[in-house]
Design an enzyme around this catalytic site. Structure first.
Site, short mmCIF file in Angstrom:
data_model
loop_
_atom_site.label_atom_id
_atom_site.label_comp_id
_atom_site.label_asym_id
_atom_site.label_seq_id
_atom_site.Cartn_x
_atom_site.Cartn_y
_atom_site.Cartn_z
N HIS A 132 0.04 -9.52 103.48
CA HIS A 132 -0.96 -10.47 102.98
C HIS A 132 -1.12 -10.33 101.46
O HIS A 132 -1.15 -11.32 100.73
CB HIS A 132 -2.30 -10.20 103.68
CG HIS A 132 -3.47 -10.92 103.09
ND1 HIS A 132 -4.02 -12.06 103.65
CD2 HIS A 132 -4.24 -10.65 101.99
CE1 HIS A 132 -5.04 -12.46 102.92
NE2 HIS A 132 -5.20 -11.62 101.91
N GLU A 133 -1.21 -9.10 100.98
CA GLU A 133 -1.38 -8.88 99.54
C GLU A 133 -0.14 -9.31 98.76
O GLU A 133 -0.24 -9.86 97.67
CB GLU A 133 -1.71 -7.40 99.27
CG GLU A 133 -3.00 -6.90 99.91
CD GLU A 133 -4.21 -7.78 99.58
OE1 GLU A 133 -4.23 -8.41 98.50
OE2 GLU A 133 -5.14 -7.84 100.39
N HIS A 136 -0.19 -12.95 98.16
CA HIS A 136 -1.00 -13.29 96.98
C HIS A 136 -0.14 -13.20 95.72
O HIS A 136 -0.22 -14.05 94.82
CB HIS A 136 -2.18 -12.33 96.85
CG HIS A 136 -3.37 -12.72 97.68
ND1 HIS A 136 -3.93 -13.97 97.67
CD2 HIS A 136 -4.14 -11.97 98.53
CE1 HIS A 136 -4.97 -14.01 98.48
NE2 HIS A 136 -5.12 -12.81 99.02
N GLU A 201 -7.14 -17.45 100.39
CA GLU A 201 -7.11 -16.44 101.46
C GLU A 201 -6.40 -16.98 102.70
O GLU A 201 -5.60 -16.29 103.33
CB GLU A 201 -8.52 -15.98 101.81
CG GLU A 201 -9.16 -15.05 100.80
CD GLU A 201 -8.35 -13.79 100.56
OE1 GLU A 201 -7.86 -13.19 101.54
OE2 GLU A 201 -8.20 -13.42 99.39
#
Length: 278
Positions: A132-133, A136, A201
């Site tokens: 997930h990071e 980003h 997100e």
């Protein structure tokens, strides 16, 4: 994916338009120019220095394959899957399970995780979080969120400035209109900023699930993080609430909901990931 980008672009256009409107009401054409110059300068500063500032703020320590092989090797494998340069990896000595990414672009990125999240999650769940990071990073969300936060903050400063210095001559707006804009503009800017954060997100959840190849792992991690995070404060975030939007989960107990929330509802995030898995 494209829907998230379209929504983000529209929201960014909205916050920039609001910025120019506030500047114009403060001082006509000169006020708008002042607003744009101020915004450009603060954005440039944030672009280059926000990553170092937030890592120092959280007293994050850089690790490598010798000092933290478990986390470092996991990030390296996921970065290769995502076709990204290897980011710097940091650990934060905090009990609350959380993580964030920072850096102005993929070549100058860093991912950070708390010791709490490393201890709490299984290897599969932690892979979902770190993916997930990295999503980003790949989508340059750090730059987008930094810019939106900077512009929102600049609108607030300009609105406060406008309480004392209005336009001049023919450029001066009606006093009632000026006061309303100066009071409501910071609230509108915050709402737009939070909407951008929530949209990114959702995008990172989808991107992270694609990188790891396991949407249910991230869904399980989000459920577990929310359950534990509410009872364990993240001390640095309590002192610096402006950093809350960077985390995978709002680190502040009783965080704002709805329009003023930095993150989407966890149940909706989990539902979307489960739909991906199906």
């Amino acid at each position: 994916m494209y829907g998230n980008w379209i929504k983000t672009s529209m929201l960014m256009a909205g916050i920039v338009a609001l910025f120019g409107t506030v500047g114009a009401l403060i001082g006509g054409r000169d006020g708008m120019l002042l607003a744009l110059v101020f915004g450009g300068a603060t954005n440039l500063w944030a672009y280059w220095f926000s990553d170092k500032m937030v890592l120092r703020m959280y007293r994050a320590r850089e690790v490598d394959e010798t000092t933290s092989p478990y986390l470092y090797n996991m990030v390296r494998e996921l970065a290769q899957r995502a076709d990204l340069p290897m980011p710097k990896v940091y650990l934060i000595d905090e009990a609350q399970p959380n993580a964030f990414a920072t850096g102005r672009n993929p070549d100058n990125a860093a991912v950070a995780a708390t010791t709490g999240i490393v201890q709490l999650l299984s290897e599969r769940e932690l892979r979902g979080v770190m993916a997930h990071e990295l999503s980003h990073v790949k989508n340059r969300d750090i730059l987008i969120s930094t810019m939106s936060a900077t512009v929102a903050g600049a609108i607030t400063v300009l609105a406060q400035f406008g309480m004392f210095f209005g336009g001049r001559g023919e450029d001066r707006p009606h006093p009632v209109l000026a006061i309303l804009v100066m009071l409501l503009a910071p609230i509108a800017a915050m709402i737009i900023q939070m909407a951008i954060s929530r949209t990114r997100e959702f995008g990172a959840d989808r991107g992270g699930a694609e990188i790891s190849g396991d949407p249910l792992a991230l869904a399980a991690a989000l459920a577990k993080i929310e359950s534990y995070a509410r009872g364990t404060p993240l001390a640095t975030a309590e002192r610096h609430p402006e950093t809350a939007q960077m985390m995978i989960m709002n680190p502040l107990a009783g965080g704002m909901r709805g329009l003023f929330s930095t993150h989407p509802d966890t149940r909706e995030r989990i539902a979307r990931l489960q739909a991906m898995a199906r």
